[in-house]
Design a protein around this motif. Sequence first.
Motif, PDB file in Angstrom:
ATOM      1  N   CYS A  96     -34.495 -90.452  -3.127  1.00 33.09           N
ATOM      2  CA  CYS A  96     -33.642 -89.607  -1.056  1.00 33.09           C
ATOM      3  C   CYS A  96     -34.727 -88.210  -1.081  1.00 33.09           C
ATOM      4  CB  CYS A  96     -32.479 -89.501  -1.015  1.00 33.09           C
ATOM      5  SG  CYS A  96     -31.912 -88.793   0.421  1.00 33.09           S
ATOM      6  N   PRO A  97     -35.417 -88.131   0.434  1.00 37.88           N
ATOM      7  CA  PRO A  97     -35.957 -86.941   0.401  1.00 37.88           C
ATOM      8  C   PRO A  97     -35.131 -85.492   0.048  1.00 37.88           C
ATOM      9  CG  PRO A  97     -36.025 -87.842   2.652  1.00 37.88           C
ATOM     10  CD  PRO A  97     -35.127 -88.841   1.947  1.00 37.88           C
ATOM     11  N   CYS A 100     -26.411 -93.448   3.256  1.00 43.44           N
ATOM     12  CA  CYS A 100     -26.607 -92.438   2.033  1.00 43.44           C
ATOM     13  C   CYS A 100     -26.143 -90.884   2.780  1.00 43.44           C
ATOM     14  CB  CYS A 100     -27.952 -92.328   2.113  1.00 43.44           C
ATOM     15  SG  CYS A 100     -28.555 -90.153   1.455  1.00 43.44           S
ATOM     16  N   PHE A 112     -27.428 -87.749   2.691  1.00 42.02           N
ATOM     17  CA  PHE A 112     -27.794 -87.290   2.819  1.00 42.02           C
ATOM     18  C   PHE A 112     -28.114 -87.496   3.829  1.00 42.02           C
ATOM     19  CE2 PHE A 112     -27.448 -86.479  -1.944  1.00 42.02           C
ATOM     20  CZ  PHE A 112     -26.655 -85.773  -2.161  1.00 42.02           C
ATOM     21  N   CYS A 165     -30.201 -89.783   5.438  1.00 36.40           N
ATOM     22  CA  CYS A 165     -31.971 -90.004   5.571  1.00 36.40           C
ATOM     23  C   CYS A 165     -32.021 -90.627   6.370  1.00 36.40           C
ATOM     24  CB  CYS A 165     -32.499 -89.121   4.577  1.00 36.40           C
ATOM     25  SG  CYS A 165     -31.661 -91.101   2.974  1.00 36.40           S
ATOM     26  N   HIS A 171     -31.642 -94.808  -5.071  1.00 30.76           N
ATOM     27  CA  HIS A 171     -32.029 -94.197  -3.705  1.00 30.76           C
ATOM     28  C   HIS A 171     -31.230 -92.590  -4.361  1.00 30.76           C
ATOM     29  CE1 HIS A 171     -32.543 -91.951   0.343  1.00 30.76           C
ATOM     30  NE2 HIS A 171     -31.885 -92.133  -0.123  1.00 30.76           N
TER      31      HIS A 171
HETATM   32 ZN   LIG Z   1     -31.067 -90.411   1.231  1.00 29.12          ZN
END
Ligand SMILES: [Zn+2]
Length: 138
Positions: free
Chosen positions: A33-34, A16, A18, A20, A28
Motif C-alpha cells: 500500500c502506498p 484498503c 488507507f 488507496c 497489501h
Molecule cells: Zn492501500
Amino acid sequence: MMDRLLTLGIVNSAQCSFNCGDIESVEHLFFACPYTQYIWIKVLNMCNINRQFFSWLEEIQWMVEHARGKNLPQILRKLAFGATVYHVWMERNRRCFKNCFFPQESIIHKIQGYVTAKLSGISLQNSNEHHHSLCINW
Ligand SMILES: [Zn+2]
C-alpha cells in the motif's frame, strides 16, 4: 436486510483502510500500500538501509536473515520492523472502527518513540562510530 448489511460489511472490509483504492490483504497492508510503504521506507532509511520495498514474505525472510544477533544494527532492525507492523495495524484498526485518521508522519513518530524507549533500556556492548551514526537517526 441482514444480507444487505453483510454484503456492505464485506465490501467495506475488502477495501484498503488507507483509501488507496486497492483490495486489503496482509500482503497489501505490509507494505504494498502506498500509505504504509512510505512509512516502511522511511523507517528502513532510519536504520541506514537504503533499498526498495520487497513483498511481505520477502521482508520477513530478509528480517530473519538480517535481524539476528545482539549487535545494535540487528536489534534496531528487529525493533523497527515489529514497531512498524504494530503501528500500521493499530492505525488500520483506528480507521476501520473509530473513523480516526493519523497522517504518516504521526505513525513514524509513534514508531520512533517505541524504538527509542526500547533501545534506551538496552545496554550496548562494543559501541562504535557506526552505531553512533545509526542512533542519531532516531
Ligand atoms: Zn492501500
